[in-house]
Scaffold this active site. Structure first.
Site, PDB file in Angstrom:
ATOM      1  N   TRP A 128       0.855  -1.197   0.000  1.00 23.92           N
ATOM      2  CA  TRP A 128       0.000   0.000   0.000  1.00 23.92           C
ATOM      3  C   TRP A 128       0.886   1.240   0.000  1.00 23.92           C
ATOM      4  O   TRP A 128       1.839   1.324   0.771  1.00 23.92           O
ATOM      5  CB  TRP A 128      -0.927   0.048   1.226  1.00 23.92           C
ATOM      6  CG  TRP A 128      -1.664   1.361   1.274  1.00 23.92           C
ATOM      7  CD1 TRP A 128      -2.730   1.714   0.498  1.00 23.92           C
ATOM      8  CD2 TRP A 128      -1.349   2.515   2.076  1.00 23.92           C
ATOM      9  NE1 TRP A 128      -3.102   3.015   0.783  1.00 23.92           N
ATOM     10  CE2 TRP A 128      -2.276   3.527   1.748  1.00 23.92           C
ATOM     11  CE3 TRP A 128      -0.373   2.782   3.040  1.00 23.92           C
ATOM     12  CZ2 TRP A 128      -2.258   4.784   2.341  1.00 23.92           C
ATOM     13  CZ3 TRP A 128      -0.361   4.046   3.640  1.00 23.92           C
ATOM     14  CH2 TRP A 128      -1.298   5.023   3.287  1.00 23.92           C
ATOM     15  N   GLU A 132      -3.201  -3.114  -2.157  1.00 24.19           N
ATOM     16  CA  GLU A 132      -4.332  -2.488  -1.464  1.00 24.19           C
ATOM     17  C   GLU A 132      -4.682  -1.154  -2.114  1.00 24.19           C
ATOM     18  O   GLU A 132      -3.811  -0.320  -2.349  1.00 24.19           O
ATOM     19  CB  GLU A 132      -3.950  -2.265   0.006  1.00 24.19           C
ATOM     20  CG  GLU A 132      -5.014  -1.543   0.824  1.00 24.19           C
ATOM     21  CD  GLU A 132      -4.600  -1.308   2.283  1.00 24.19           C
ATOM     22  OE1 GLU A 132      -3.410  -1.470   2.606  1.00 24.19           O
ATOM     23  OE2 GLU A 132      -5.486  -0.948   3.081  1.00 24.19           O
ATOM     24  N   LYS A 134      -7.008   2.552  -2.343  1.00 20.10           N
ATOM     25  CA  LYS A 134      -7.591   3.553  -1.446  1.00 20.10           C
ATOM     26  C   LYS A 134      -8.137   4.698  -2.284  1.00 20.10           C
ATOM     27  O   LYS A 134      -7.497   5.136  -3.239  1.00 20.10           O
ATOM     28  CB  LYS A 134      -6.521   4.066  -0.486  1.00 20.10           C
ATOM     29  CG  LYS A 134      -7.079   4.958   0.609  1.00 20.10           C
ATOM     30  CD  LYS A 134      -6.051   5.220   1.698  1.00 20.10           C
ATOM     31  CE  LYS A 134      -6.670   6.029   2.822  1.00 20.10           C
ATOM     32  NZ  LYS A 134      -5.759   6.233   3.937  1.00 20.10           N
ATOM     33  N   ASP A 169      -9.553  -2.908   1.799  1.00 23.21           N
ATOM     34  CA  ASP A 169      -9.691  -2.328   3.139  1.00 23.21           C
ATOM     35  C   ASP A 169     -11.052  -1.644   3.140  1.00 23.21           C
ATOM     36  O   ASP A 169     -11.299  -0.755   2.318  1.00 23.21           O
ATOM     37  CB  ASP A 169      -8.545  -1.327   3.363  1.00 23.21           C
ATOM     38  CG  ASP A 169      -8.590  -0.641   4.709  1.00 23.21           C
ATOM     39  OD1 ASP A 169      -9.674  -0.160   5.086  1.00 23.21           O
ATOM     40  OD2 ASP A 169      -7.538  -0.542   5.367  1.00 23.21           O
ATOM     41  N   HIS A 183     -11.720   2.126   2.629  1.00 23.10           N
ATOM     42  CA  HIS A 183     -11.103   2.790   1.484  1.00 23.10           C
ATOM     43  C   HIS A 183     -12.012   2.991   0.284  1.00 23.10           C
ATOM     44  O   HIS A 183     -11.548   3.060  -0.849  1.00 23.10           O
ATOM     45  CB  HIS A 183      -9.868   2.001   1.041  1.00 23.10           C
ATOM     46  CG  HIS A 183      -8.735   2.113   2.008  1.00 23.10           C
ATOM     47  ND1 HIS A 183      -7.495   1.600   1.767  1.00 23.10           N
ATOM     48  CD2 HIS A 183      -8.668   2.691   3.227  1.00 23.10           C
ATOM     49  CE1 HIS A 183      -6.699   1.842   2.795  1.00 23.10           C
ATOM     50  NE2 HIS A 183      -7.393   2.500   3.697  1.00 23.10           N
ATOM     51  N   HIS A 187      -8.375  -5.885   4.783  1.00 21.22           N
ATOM     52  CA  HIS A 187      -8.079  -5.102   5.967  1.00 21.22           C
ATOM     53  C   HIS A 187      -9.423  -4.779   6.575  1.00 21.22           C
ATOM     54  O   HIS A 187     -10.255  -4.115   5.939  1.00 21.22           O
ATOM     55  CB  HIS A 187      -7.341  -3.803   5.619  1.00 21.22           C
ATOM     56  CG  HIS A 187      -5.864  -3.977   5.598  1.00 21.22           C
ATOM     57  ND1 HIS A 187      -4.986  -2.958   5.324  1.00 21.22           N
ATOM     58  CD2 HIS A 187      -5.098  -5.068   5.866  1.00 21.22           C
ATOM     59  CE1 HIS A 187      -3.741  -3.411   5.409  1.00 21.22           C
ATOM     60  NE2 HIS A 187      -3.783  -4.693   5.728  1.00 21.22           N
ATOM     61  N   ASP A 199     -12.483   9.247   7.701  1.00 24.34           N
ATOM     62  CA  ASP A 199     -11.398   8.431   8.252  1.00 24.34           C
ATOM     63  C   ASP A 199     -11.639   6.955   8.005  1.00 24.34           C
ATOM     64  O   ASP A 199     -12.760   6.469   8.116  1.00 24.34           O
ATOM     65  CB  ASP A 199     -11.262   8.669   9.753  1.00 24.34           C
ATOM     66  CG  ASP A 199     -10.116   7.844  10.323  1.00 24.34           C
ATOM     67  OD1 ASP A 199      -9.001   7.934   9.772  1.00 24.34           O
ATOM     68  OD2 ASP A 199     -10.325   7.082  11.271  1.00 24.34           O
ATOM     69  N   ASP A 212      -9.894   4.422   9.564  1.00 29.18           N
ATOM     70  CA  ASP A 212      -9.188   3.537  10.498  1.00 29.18           C
ATOM     71  C   ASP A 212      -9.654   3.578  11.945  1.00 29.18           C
ATOM     72  O   ASP A 212      -8.837   3.498  12.848  1.00 29.18           O
ATOM     73  CB  ASP A 212      -7.691   3.858  10.448  1.00 29.18           C
ATOM     74  CG  ASP A 212      -7.108   3.687   9.061  1.00 29.18           C
ATOM     75  OD1 ASP A 212      -7.094   2.549   8.578  1.00 29.18           O
ATOM     76  OD2 ASP A 212      -6.695   4.684   8.462  1.00 29.18           O
ATOM     77  N   ASP A 251      -6.981  -3.632  10.693  1.00 27.91           N
ATOM     78  CA  ASP A 251      -6.207  -2.428  10.386  1.00 27.91           C
ATOM     79  C   ASP A 251      -6.930  -1.193  10.914  1.00 27.91           C
ATOM     80  O   ASP A 251      -7.859  -0.707  10.280  1.00 27.91           O
ATOM     81  CB  ASP A 251      -5.989  -2.309   8.865  1.00 27.91           C
ATOM     82  CG  ASP A 251      -5.170  -1.071   8.512  1.00 27.91           C
ATOM     83  OD1 ASP A 251      -4.525  -0.513   9.415  1.00 27.91           O
ATOM     84  OD2 ASP A 251      -5.181  -0.660   7.333  1.00 27.91           O
TER      85      ASP A 251
HETATM   86  C1  RNT Z   1      -3.895   3.130   5.086  1.00 29.76           C
HETATM   87  C2  RNT Z   1      -3.950   1.690   4.745  1.00 29.76           C
HETATM   88  C3  RNT Z   1      -2.774   0.864   5.192  1.00 29.76           C
HETATM   89  C4  RNT Z   1      -2.269   1.262   6.544  1.00 29.76           C
HETATM   90  C5  RNT Z   1      -1.252   0.323   7.130  1.00 29.76           C
HETATM   91  C6  RNT Z   1      -0.523   0.948   8.265  1.00 29.76           C
HETATM   92  O1  RNT Z   1      -5.058   3.795   4.838  1.00 29.76           O
HETATM   93  O2  RNT Z   1      -5.125   1.137   5.224  1.00 29.76           O
HETATM   94  O3  RNT Z   1      -3.101  -0.463   5.131  1.00 29.76           O
HETATM   95  O4  RNT Z   1      -3.299   1.417   7.471  1.00 29.76           O
HETATM   96  O5  RNT Z   1      -0.440  -0.142   6.161  1.00 29.76           O
HETATM   97 ZN    ZN Z   2      -5.403  -0.893   5.205  1.00 31.14          ZN
END
Ligand code: RNT
Ligand code: ZN
Length: 420
Positions: free
Chosen positions: A184, A225, A227, A260, A263, A287, A295, A297, A327
């Protein structure tokens, strides 16, 4: 009623709907879930003194953060003691452990810098997943790494990626368990770009070069990954959803997609994307997180989409095709508690999915009996899941829902509060 009696009664109620709770617990106990080391120190690592950069951010300043490898490992062991199920370690390259006075840059890291992590994994008989770290580093130029127009910058990050493949092979060899290696980058632009394709072509070629490093795809599982945007890269990311899915499709002999769920655009859901991808990809990675507005995360909770994601993995018999990793990062609350809440939430979601009469529900759908389908789906929600969960925690030898937090408080008092 004792816990045992409650479970016996729950088991019977589930059995009436065609669900075998014993089998559900047996399956879940053996499914590895990747525990991300970066929740413990706000995604900083041990190879730099600078802040977290590259499109992601932590907020909060809760005391007791891990500052050394020893502290972070100690915290992870605490988490392992408080969660049911099977943990796999998930490391980032910036968590390399250097000898006193030693330092090597990310393009030169070696397996030996991760020997301490392997020791920890071996102690628990668990595997390790890995991530090259394409952020928080001076060699990010204008926020770009693998897609930079500067060939020297790209070279540095390609060498980093290759070093990480070698380290991933080492993890797989040492633990005997395949290592998922996730690529990523936060590469992108804050504002309207003049060239959208150029960076993506460079990104594509850079990842291809990383994957030209020899490895055994049965042991090292690279993934890409996507985003949709990041902090400071609001207008454009090189690694968009279409880019990474197409990349993985074009390199299916050595790469898979990673989704993820933080994302995507807010009304898109990964639960619906999983069965779409399973039609085409032999394996995929996740993820698992909680997106809140902009956000991606927040700490994972047992919310509807979390449950829906778990359902899709279970009812498509894809527990051996989907690599599950957590994650998220929260620096505003007790970090160990955040870790544990998220891990336990995912275990609950998976156990719920395994305790759902999936075959029966599918049959109703195929028969076109949507009335009964709706009724059964609603009724399944109020089955005595808490009693099965309590039994599962007990069988895994970990504290139940009302007990584990006391251990966090004790750990905060005895260990975390003494850190400067
Ligand atoms: C960031 C991604 C990525 C990170 C990690 C730390 O938006 O989700 O995966 O969170 O690699
Ligand atoms: Zn991630």
């Amino acid at each position: 009623m004792t816990n045992k009696e409650r479970y016996a009664s729950a088991k019977e109620m589930y059995a009436k709907t065609g669900v075998d709770t014993e089998k559900a617990m047996e399956i879940l106990k053996e499914l590895p879930i990747s525990l991300h080391c970066w929740q413990g120190d706000d995604v900083i690592g041990f190879d730099h003194d600078g802040p977290l950069t590259g499109g992601i951010q932590t907020t909060g300043n809760y005391p007791g953060k891990a500052r050394t490898p020893r502290q972070l490992m100690e915290d992870i062991e605490k988490v392992i003691a408080l969660v049911p199920g099977k943990v796999k370690l998930n490391l980032h390259a910036c968590y390399a452990v250097f000898e006193e006075g030693e330092y090597v840059d990310r393009d030169k890291i070696e397996p030996r810098h991760f020997a301490k992590w392997v020791e920890l994994a071996k102690k628990y008989g668990i595997g390790i997943d890995f991530n090259p770290t394409f952020f928080s580093h001076p060699k990010m130029k204008d926020g770009l790494t693998l897609s930079s127009p500067d060939p020297e910058i790209r070279r540095f990050w390609i060498e980093h990626g290759k070093a990480c493949i070698r380290i991933s092979s080492y993890f797989a060899e040492e633990t005997g368990i395949p290592c998922v290696m996730n690529i990523w980058t936060g590469d992108g632009y804050k504002d309207v770009p003049a060239d959208r394709m150029g960076p993506r072509m460079r990104y594509k070629e850079s990842i291809e070069e990383i994957l030209s490093e020899p490895f055994d795809y049965n042991k090292v599982k690279p993934c890409v990954e996507s985003k949709v945007f990041g902090i400071g890269v609001e207008a454009y990311t090189a690694g968009s959803a279409e880019f990474t899915l197409s990349f993985a499709a074009a390199h299916r002999d050595k790469c898979m997609p990673l989704m993820d769920n933080g994302h995507y655009h807010p009304t898109e859901v990964v639960s619906d994307k999983i069965p779409a991808l399973l039609c085409f990809y032999p394996e995929l990675a996740l993820h698992i997180t909680r997106g809140v507005r902009w956000d991606s995360d927040h700490v994972l909770l047992l919310d509807d989409e979390t449950k829906e994601i778990a359902k899709e993995i279970v009812r498509n018999n894809a527990t051996d095709r989907v690599y599950m990793a957590l994650d998220y990062f929260d620096a505003s609350i007790n970090r160990i508690s955040a870790w544990v809440v998220g891990f336990r939430s995912w275990q609950k979601a998976m156990l719920m999915a395994l305790c759902t009469p999936n075959e029966e529900l599918k049959r109703l759908q195929d028969e076109g009996n949507f009335t009964k389908l709706m009724v059964m789906q609603e009724e399944a929600k109020l089955l005595p899941f808490g009693d099965v969960w309590a039994e599962y925690c007990e069988r895994c030898g970990v504290a139940g829902d009302t007990a584990w937090f006391d251990e966090i408080l004790a750990y905060e008092k005895d260990v975390l509060s003494k850190r400067s």
